[in-house]
Design an enzyme around this catalytic site. Structure first.
Site: not given
Ligand code: NDP
Length: 445
Positions: A111, A126, A90, A165-166, A377, A210, A114
């Site tokens: 993961q 992943k 997962k 998703g991620d 999830s 999250t 976690k």
């Molecule tokens: P999203 O794609 O929804 O958002 C990511 C955000 O981070 C956007 O604002 C993006 O900006 C910014 N970002 C991404 N890459 C970069 C980079 N290289 N430099 C600067 N800014 C960046 O992703 P999530 O919110 O889902 O995920 C964010 C984090 O949380 C990740 O590390 C993910 O692995 C982690 N996570 C997510 C979960 C979930 O349920 N969604 C669960 C657990 C962890 P822009 O739009 O400009 O790219």
């Protein structure tokens, strides 16, 4: 050489260029030292650490698709099925140009711990692709998702591997991938993906999970350290799924979130981030943060990075890996930060983490504090199996219970091993112990 050092040397030699993966393994192995040293000969005989650091399976595949101009395009797809001892693999799918084998291995390694911490039956995995969704039309996204699933479907299933998703993969992409899976399989196997839309088996509160979970855990961490989240100023990075709902829940708990960021710039809003406008800009229009600033006359937009220079009590990095480095940690401490909890995966470098801990800042690692997403999830899988849906409140209450329990698990583990208050060590140890028990019980597999 001790067992831990021997294994880390091996991992380093075999994965020289994989810096994110090495960073994640180093952090975990360092914290497991007191556990392994209690019975080193036994763990060595079982080759437990070798099994822990080597994934069960990695699939890498070509993803061909056609853009709107009729050009053939090729991306690289991945799925790392790391450890299936606790349950079906997962973990999310990430679509971002920075995706490579090192990033996939670090995320799936994390993961494992976690998922173990959630106490739900889920193994660690992943996946994703080096595909950049930015600037692509909806139809291009759909064709990419369909092509990606045309290969991925061979390796997943509701009892084998359940992606979600991620970064770059939200409800729209999950919808397209689920449609293609259903078409290929000719069966309605809802439990094969989580993060689905509510009209086809998704769980209420999965979108919020999250970010909300991060705040529930942060609140409990503060409470157990004699503090209250209400009235605190919060700096958040990111403006995606995790950041938006972290900001929303921070307001609901009486705190004031004042920043957010994306990959081009960041916002400081002294009146507090307006969640409705942020959602409109990011979720509906998929626009840049400059649009947020246009709608909020007091808000300042800055190009580049800078969220961690803002004075705050609590910092919540919610964007991506290695976005909070040593200089950022120094700036936060100089401004009086008291707690940092990771919403993203490994956003804080090892040096920055050590610095924050040395300065007495409460620090919770992402594998615990962002576990709310995968926990819900897991609840989505449970609802799919029952062919039944819980209400938002039911899911949200279960999420809160899980996050509070996770915090106490890692707090207790840290205390038991003589490292009270070291939540990084506590999370790694608590996650490891359950995983190790499951692995040992199943023999050498
Ligand atoms: P999203 O794609 O929804 O958002 C990511 C955000 O981070 C956007 O604002 C993006 O900006 C910014 N970002 C991404 N890459 C970069 C980079 N290289 N430099 C600067 N800014 C960046 O992703 P999530 O919110 O889902 O995920 C964010 C984090 O949380 C990740 O590390 C993910 O692995 C982690 N996570 C997510 C979960 C979930 O349920 N969604 C669960 C657990 C962890 P822009 O739009 O400009 O790219």
């Amino acid at each position: 050489m001790g067992y831990i050092d021997e294994i880390f040397t091996q991992v380093r030699e075999q994965n020289i260029a994989q810096k994110e993966f090495l960073q994640a393994v180093e952090e975990v192995l360092e914290s497991l030292r007191p556990v392994i040293e209690r019975d080193e000969a036994f763990y060595r005989r079982e080759a437990l650490l070798e099994r822990l650091v080597n994934p069960e399976r990695i699939v890498i595949f070509r993803v061909p698709w056609v853009d709107d101009a009729g050009n053939a395009r090729i991306n690289k797809g991945f799925r790392v099925q790391y450890n299936g001892s606790i349950g079906p693999y997962k973990g999310g799918l990430r679509f971002h140009p920075t995706v490579n084998l090192s990033v996939m291995k670090f995320l799936s390694f994390e993961q494992n711990f976690k998922n173990s911490l959630t106490a739900l039956p889920m193994g660690g995995a992943k996946g994703g692709a080096d595909f950049d969704p930015k600037g692509k039309s909806d139809r291009e996204i759909m064709r990419f998702c369909q092509s990606f699933m045309t290969e991925l479907y061979k390796y997943i299933g509701s009892d084998t591997d359940v992606p979600a998703g991620d970064i770059g993969v939200g409800a729209r992409e999950i919808g397209y991938m689920y449609g293609q899976y259903r078409r290929i399989k000719g069966a309605y196997e809802g439990g094969v993906l989580t993060g689905k839309g509510l009209s086809f088996g998704g769980s209420l509160a999965r979108t919020e999970a999250t970010g909300y979970g991060l705040l529930y855990l942060t609140q409990e961490m503060l409470r157990c350290n004699g503090s209250d989240i209400a009235g605190k100023t919060v700096a958040v990075s990111g403006a995606g799924n995790v950041a938006i709902y972290a900001i929303e829940k921070a307001w609901q708990l009486g705190a004031k979130p004042v920043t957010c960021s994306d990959s081009t710039g960041w916002i400081y809003d002294p009146d507090g981030i307006d969640v409705a406008i942020l959602k409109e800009v990011k979720e509906v229009r998929r626009a840049r943060l400059t649009e947020y600033a246009k709608a909020r006359p007091n808000a300042q937009y800055h190009e580049g990075k800078g969220v961690w220079t803002v004075k705050c009590d609590i910092a919540l990095p919610c964007a991506t890996q290695n976005e909070l480095l040593l200089d950022d940690a120094k700036a936060l401490v100089a401004n009086g930060v008291t707690a940092v909890a990771e919403g993203a995966n490994m956003p804080t470098s090892l040096e920055a983490t050590k610095y924050l801990q040395e300065k007495g800042v409460l620090f919770c690692p992402g594998k615990a504090s962002n576990a709310g997403g995968v926990a819900v999830s897991g609840l989505e899988m449970a609802q799919n199996s029952m062919r039944y849906s819980w209400t938002f409140e039911e899911v949200d209450n279960k999420l809160k219970e899980i996050m509070i329990r996770i915090f106490h698990n890692l707090d207790d583990a840290a205390k038991e091993y003589g490292m009270a208050g070291n939540y990084v060590a506590g999370a790694n140890i608590a996650g490891f112990l359950k995983l190790a028990n499951a692995m040992l019980a199943q023999g050498i597999v």
